[in-house]
Every structure is written in structure tokens, then in C-alpha cells.
Design a protein around this motif. Structure first.
Motif, mmCIF file in Angstrom:
data_model
loop_
_atom_site.group_PDB
_atom_site.id
_atom_site.type_symbol
_atom_site.label_atom_id
_atom_site.label_comp_id
_atom_site.label_asym_id
_atom_site.label_seq_id
_atom_site.Cartn_x
_atom_site.Cartn_y
_atom_site.Cartn_z
ATOM 1 N N ARG A 13 0.837 -1.181 0.000
ATOM 2 C CA ARG A 13 0.000 0.000 0.000
ATOM 3 C C ARG A 13 0.887 1.252 0.000
ATOM 4 O O ARG A 13 1.746 1.395 0.877
ATOM 5 C CB ARG A 13 -0.909 0.018 1.253
ATOM 6 C CG ARG A 13 -2.140 -0.885 1.151
ATOM 7 C CD ARG A 13 -2.594 -1.394 2.483
ATOM 8 N NE ARG A 13 -1.593 -2.300 3.027
ATOM 9 C CZ ARG A 13 -1.449 -3.592 2.635
ATOM 10 N NH1 ARG A 13 -2.268 -4.093 1.760
ATOM 11 N NH2 ARG A 13 -0.486 -4.359 3.120
ATOM 12 N N VAL A 14 0.668 2.105 -0.980
ATOM 13 C CA VAL A 14 1.331 3.413 -0.994
ATOM 14 C C VAL A 14 0.255 4.421 -0.621
ATOM 15 O O VAL A 14 -0.825 4.442 -1.223
ATOM 16 C CB VAL A 14 1.927 3.729 -2.377
ATOM 17 C CG1 VAL A 14 2.601 5.101 -2.361
ATOM 18 C CG2 VAL A 14 2.932 2.656 -2.791
ATOM 19 N N LEU A 15 0.554 5.238 0.393
ATOM 20 C CA LEU A 15 -0.467 6.144 0.923
ATOM 21 C C LEU A 15 -0.165 7.595 0.597
ATOM 22 O O LEU A 15 0.986 8.034 0.712
ATOM 23 C CB LEU A 15 -0.545 6.013 2.454
ATOM 24 C CG LEU A 15 -0.627 4.598 3.047
ATOM 25 C CD1 LEU A 15 -0.793 4.688 4.568
ATOM 26 C CD2 LEU A 15 -1.762 3.805 2.418
ATOM 27 N N ALA A 16 -1.199 8.316 0.206
ATOM 28 C CA ALA A 16 -1.084 9.769 0.159
ATOM 29 C C ALA A 16 -1.207 10.275 1.590
ATOM 30 O O ALA A 16 -1.773 9.592 2.456
ATOM 31 C CB ALA A 16 -2.189 10.352 -0.708
ATOM 32 N N ASP A 17 -0.685 11.484 1.819
ATOM 33 C CA ASP A 17 -0.678 11.965 3.207
ATOM 34 C C ASP A 17 -2.073 12.289 3.742
ATOM 35 O O ASP A 17 -2.229 12.556 4.941
ATOM 36 C CB ASP A 17 0.288 13.148 3.383
ATOM 37 C CG ASP A 17 0.064 14.231 2.339
ATOM 38 O OD1 ASP A 17 -0.968 14.173 1.627
ATOM 39 O OD2 ASP A 17 0.915 15.138 2.226
ATOM 40 N N ASP A 18 -3.090 12.232 2.849
ATOM 41 C CA ASP A 18 -4.466 12.437 3.340
ATOM 42 C C ASP A 18 -5.237 11.108 3.448
ATOM 43 O O ASP A 18 -6.460 11.113 3.614
ATOM 44 C CB ASP A 18 -5.237 13.410 2.422
ATOM 45 C CG ASP A 18 -5.469 12.837 1.025
ATOM 46 O OD1 ASP A 18 -4.866 11.792 0.682
ATOM 47 O OD2 ASP A 18 -6.270 13.428 0.281
ATOM 48 N N ALA A 19 -4.528 9.978 3.378
ATOM 49 C CA ALA A 19 -5.210 8.674 3.447
ATOM 50 C C ALA A 19 -5.839 8.475 4.827
ATOM 51 O O ALA A 19 -5.266 8.871 5.848
ATOM 52 C CB ALA A 19 -4.228 7.547 3.153
ATOM 53 N N LYS A 20 -7.017 7.852 4.809
ATOM 54 C CA LYS A 20 -7.742 7.611 6.075
ATOM 55 C C LYS A 20 -8.392 6.241 5.985
ATOM 56 O O LYS A 20 -9.217 6.000 5.106
ATOM 57 C CB LYS A 20 -8.859 8.639 6.271
ATOM 58 C CG LYS A 20 -8.390 10.061 6.471
ATOM 59 C CD LYS A 20 -9.600 10.985 6.535
ATOM 60 C CE LYS A 20 -9.198 12.437 6.599
ATOM 61 N NZ LYS A 20 -8.455 12.888 5.422
ATOM 62 N N PHE A 21 -8.034 5.366 6.898
ATOM 63 C CA PHE A 21 -8.611 4.018 6.912
ATOM 64 C C PHE A 21 -9.654 3.904 8.017
ATOM 65 O O PHE A 21 -9.443 4.393 9.137
ATOM 66 C CB PHE A 21 -7.524 2.976 7.199
ATOM 67 C CG PHE A 21 -6.550 2.776 6.068
ATOM 68 C CD1 PHE A 21 -6.963 2.250 4.856
ATOM 69 C CD2 PHE A 21 -5.205 3.085 6.236
ATOM 70 C CE1 PHE A 21 -6.051 2.034 3.824
ATOM 71 C CE2 PHE A 21 -4.287 2.875 5.214
ATOM 72 C CZ PHE A 21 -4.714 2.346 4.002
ATOM 73 N N CYS A 22 -10.747 3.196 7.702
ATOM 74 C CA CYS A 22 -11.759 2.943 8.729
ATOM 75 C C CYS A 22 -12.445 1.610 8.437
ATOM 76 O O CYS A 22 -12.950 1.413 7.333
ATOM 77 C CB CYS A 22 -12.794 4.069 8.733
ATOM 78 S SG CYS A 22 -14.231 3.721 9.778
ATOM 79 N N MET A 23 -12.434 0.698 9.415
ATOM 80 C CA MET A 23 -13.169 -0.563 9.256
ATOM 81 C C MET A 23 -14.547 -0.341 9.868
ATOM 82 O O MET A 23 -14.778 -0.569 11.054
ATOM 83 C CB MET A 23 -12.420 -1.721 9.927
ATOM 84 C CG MET A 23 -12.844 -3.060 9.375
ATOM 85 S SD MET A 23 -12.441 -3.267 7.611
ATOM 86 C CE MET A 23 -10.842 -4.089 7.708
ATOM 87 N N LYS A 24 -15.451 0.120 9.010
ATOM 88 C CA LYS A 24 -16.755 0.630 9.467
ATOM 89 C C LYS A 24 -17.777 -0.472 9.736
ATOM 90 O O LYS A 24 -18.801 -0.235 10.403
ATOM 91 C CB LYS A 24 -17.264 1.566 8.357
ATOM 92 C CG LYS A 24 -18.517 2.356 8.618
ATOM 93 C CD LYS A 24 -18.249 3.572 9.477
ATOM 94 C CE LYS A 24 -19.486 4.449 9.635
ATOM 95 N NZ LYS A 24 -19.752 5.266 8.457
ATOM 96 N N GLU A 25 -17.536 -1.677 9.213
ATOM 97 C CA GLU A 25 -18.568 -2.720 9.238
ATOM 98 C C GLU A 25 -19.191 -2.939 10.614
ATOM 99 O O GLU A 25 -20.414 -2.990 10.725
ATOM 100 C CB GLU A 25 -17.996 -4.045 8.684
ATOM 101 C CG GLU A 25 -17.816 -4.078 7.179
ATOM 102 C CD GLU A 25 -16.529 -3.444 6.691
ATOM 103 O OE1 GLU A 25 -15.871 -2.735 7.473
ATOM 104 O OE2 GLU A 25 -16.177 -3.659 5.526
ATOM 105 N N PRO A 26 -18.370 -3.128 11.688
ATOM 106 C CA PRO A 26 -19.000 -3.378 12.989
ATOM 107 C C PRO A 26 -19.938 -2.254 13.419
ATOM 108 O O PRO A 26 -20.944 -2.507 14.080
ATOM 109 C CB PRO A 26 -17.808 -3.529 13.940
ATOM 110 C CG PRO A 26 -16.695 -3.991 13.050
ATOM 111 C CD PRO A 26 -16.900 -3.246 11.764
ATOM 112 N N ALA A 27 -19.637 -1.022 13.026
ATOM 113 C CA ALA A 27 -20.512 0.099 13.384
ATOM 114 C C ALA A 27 -21.853 -0.003 12.660
ATOM 115 O O ALA A 27 -22.843 0.613 13.066
ATOM 116 C CB ALA A 27 -19.834 1.427 13.038
ATOM 117 N N LEU A 28 -21.881 -0.776 11.566
ATOM 118 C CA LEU A 28 -23.129 -0.963 10.809
ATOM 119 C C LEU A 28 -23.779 -2.301 11.152
ATOM 120 O O LEU A 28 -24.712 -2.743 10.476
ATOM 121 C CB LEU A 28 -22.843 -0.872 9.301
ATOM 122 C CG LEU A 28 -22.278 0.460 8.813
ATOM 123 C CD1 LEU A 28 -21.842 0.379 7.355
ATOM 124 C CD2 LEU A 28 -23.315 1.569 8.982
ATOM 125 N N GLY A 29 -23.234 -2.984 12.159
ATOM 126 C CA GLY A 29 -23.816 -4.259 12.586
ATOM 127 C C GLY A 29 -23.304 -5.458 11.821
ATOM 128 O O GLY A 29 -23.828 -6.564 11.967
#
Ligand code: ACO
Length: 263
Positions: free
Chosen positions: A141-157
């Protein structure tokens, strides 16, 4: 599996381009932050099945401000995605058939680990849920400095089910993976680098070039050696030292035969 043409891909919100040994898959629905549907995942699987033999590097990138905002949220509405239904409309199916549907979606992700290629995710902006998992499906993975990761699934049940849980645990370790997933918090580029979720972080405007440079460096080694070495490295965690040493011997014998048979 049938090949898939550019017009069909465009309808799904994807582009696929091959330039010599480098293939680029672009999530191309920037107005919807590259939200993904079942059609996206089926198309990714078909791209993998039909990858031209000369391709050694697969770049996965997203058009616009976000790499991908994850699953198309229309899946959560009663109407769903036109032609693809919704979560609710699929509930009439038995468990096995529902699992089969997830397995089909997972096929879009799993091939990116094939030993004969190296996959690179170029991540800018948000990579949420399925977007995060698509980045995790890649080798690098090459990231730009504005990259944002979020594993949202559990928050959606839900649980993350697009093959992302194993690479996440392998990279960040179990405690951090539990913390990240169960809080569904956003991890920004600097922390992502510290957690080994990216190989490097570059200014946003330099992302494409950084990926190109990395691809060129990866292409500098012999294909057979690269494939065998990746296979060896991939198997290392699941083997004892002695088993891994034996695997090295097996691969090396094949390398020596290939090298010296060439004359
Ligand atoms: N599915 C469908 N449409 C989406 C999605 C999505 N996941 N994400 C964004 N869009 C659409 C928005 O509805 C909006 O459409 P509109 O212009 O027709 O109103 C457009 O994309 C732009 O979205 P904004 O929210 O205005 O863009 P912004 O750059 O401000 O924010 C962000 C981007 C943070 C990604 C935000 O859109 C967001 O939180 N999206 C939802 C993320 C999400 O919960 N995904 C599901 C994860 S779980 C999983 O993948 C299994």
C-alpha cells in the motif's frame, strides 16, 4: 470466465488498463466516492481471471478525492442497487446460498495475492469498509498523506467479510485490530504507516509517481525468482523454521534448474 469490455466496466464504475507488465484497475465512480457493489466485486474477479499473462504488477487506485467509501450504502435500503437487490431482499435465500454470494464477492479480492503478480494499492482520502479491505487485499500500500482508513462494518452491525480481517491482523497484530475494528475509528496516514498499513506515505500530488517508481523497482528482478520468493515469503508465517528451510530448498532447486537449463 468471460472477458469484460471497457464499456461494461465503465457502467460498473471501473477502468482497466494494461501498459506492458503493469495493469491498473481504477475505481472510477468519484462522484459517489468509488462506492462498491456486487457488480464491482464480480468484475474484479473477472479481471483477475483474465489477467494478461505478461502482467507482473497490478495497481489498484481510486479516481477523485477518496480511494473508496466502501459498500454502496443503497444496499442497506429496501430498494437496494438497481439490478443487484439489497441486503433485505436477499434474506429469503438459505444460509448456504447467502454464504456463496459472499464467497463470490471475495473472489474479487483473493486473486490480488497471487504469487506471480505484486499488487499495489494507491490510497488517497478515505478507504472505508470494503475500500479498506480492497487496500488490504493488495500486497503493498502506498499512501497519500491524506489517506484515512476505517473498518466501518461493525458500526453498521456487520463483520468485515471481504478478506480483510487476516491481513489486518497480520499487519497490525490482534489487539490493535480489535481496537480499530470495534471502535470503527479512522486511522490517518501517519498512524497507518506506524501500524505497517502502508509501505510509504507521500504528498498527495506525488502518489501516482511513487507507485510508478515502486512498480519499476519491483520489475527489476527476474520474474521466476520474484514469483518463487513471494510464494516462499507468503508461506513463512504458517511454517516452522525447519519447514520453511525445506521450502527454501525446494524452491531453490527449481530456480537453479530454471537458471542453468537456460544455458
Ligand atoms: N455508498 C453510496 N454513496 C456514497 C457512499 C457510499 N458508501 N459514500 C459516499 N457516497 C456518495 C454520497 O451520498 C454523495 O452523493 P450525492 O452527491 O449524490 O449526495 C457523494 O458520494 C459524495 O459524498 P460526500 O459525503 O458528500 O463526500 P465527502 O467527501 O464529504 O465524504 C465520505 C466522503 C467520508 C467517504 C462520506 O461520503 C462517507 O462517510 N460515506 C459513507 C461511508 C460508509 O459508511 N461506507 C460503508 C462502509 S461498510 C462496508 O463497506 C461494508
Amino acid at each position: 470466465m468471460e472477458t469484460i469490455d471497457a464499456a461494461e466496466l465503465a457502467e460498473i464504475g471501473l477502468r482497466f488498463e494494461v501498459d506492458g507488465e503493469i495493469a491498473t484497475i481504477t475505481l472510477d465512480r468519484p462522484d459517489k466516492r468509488n462506492a462498491q457493489t456486487f457488480a464491482t466485486w464480480r468484475a474484479l474477479a473477472r479481471i483477475g481471471e483474465n489477467l494478461p499473462g505478461q502482467v507482473r504488477i497490478v495497481v489498484v487506485e481510486g479516481e477523485g478525492p477518496s480511494f473508496s467509501a466502501g459498500i454502496d450504502l443503497r444496499m442497506f435500503t429496501p430498494e437496494g442497487v438497481p439490478g443487484q437487490g439489497s441486503f433485505a431482499s436477499n434474506l429469503s435465500r438459505d444460509d448456504e446460498s447467502m454464504e456463496q454470494a459472499v464467497a463470490t464477492a471475495q473472489q474479487g479480492f483473493l486473486w490480488l495475492r497471487r504469487p506471480d503478480i505484486v499488487s499495489i494499492a494507491a490510497v488517497q482520502g478515505h478507504a472505508i469498509g470494503a475500500g479498506f479491505q480492497l487496500a488490504l487485499a493488495c500486497d503493498l500500500r502506498v499512501l497519500a498523506d491524506d489517506a484515512k482508513f476505517c473498518m466501518k462494518e461493525p458500526a453498521l452491525g456487520l463483520v468485515p467479510d471481504l478478506t480483510g480481517t487476516k491481513p489486518l491482523v497480520d499487519l497490525v497484530g490482534l489487539p490493535r485490530a480489535i481496537e480499530m475494528c470495534l471502535t470503527a475509528r479512522t486511522v490517518e496516514a501517519k498512524e497507518a504507516l506506524e501500524l505497517r498499513l502502508g509501505e510509504l506515505v507521500v504528498p498527495r500530488g506525488e502518489l501516482r509517481q511513487a507507485v510508478r517508481d515502486l512498480a519499476a523497482a519491483l520489475l527489476s528482478t527476474d520474474r521466476g525468482a520474484a514469483t518463487a520468493t513471494k510464494r516462499l515469503l507468503q508461506g513463512a508465517q504458517g511454517r516452522s523454521l525447519e519447514e520453511q528451510a525445506a521450502a527454501e530448498r525446494r524452491e531453490q532447486v527449481q530456480r537453479m534448474k530454471a537458471l542453468f537449463a537456460r544455458g
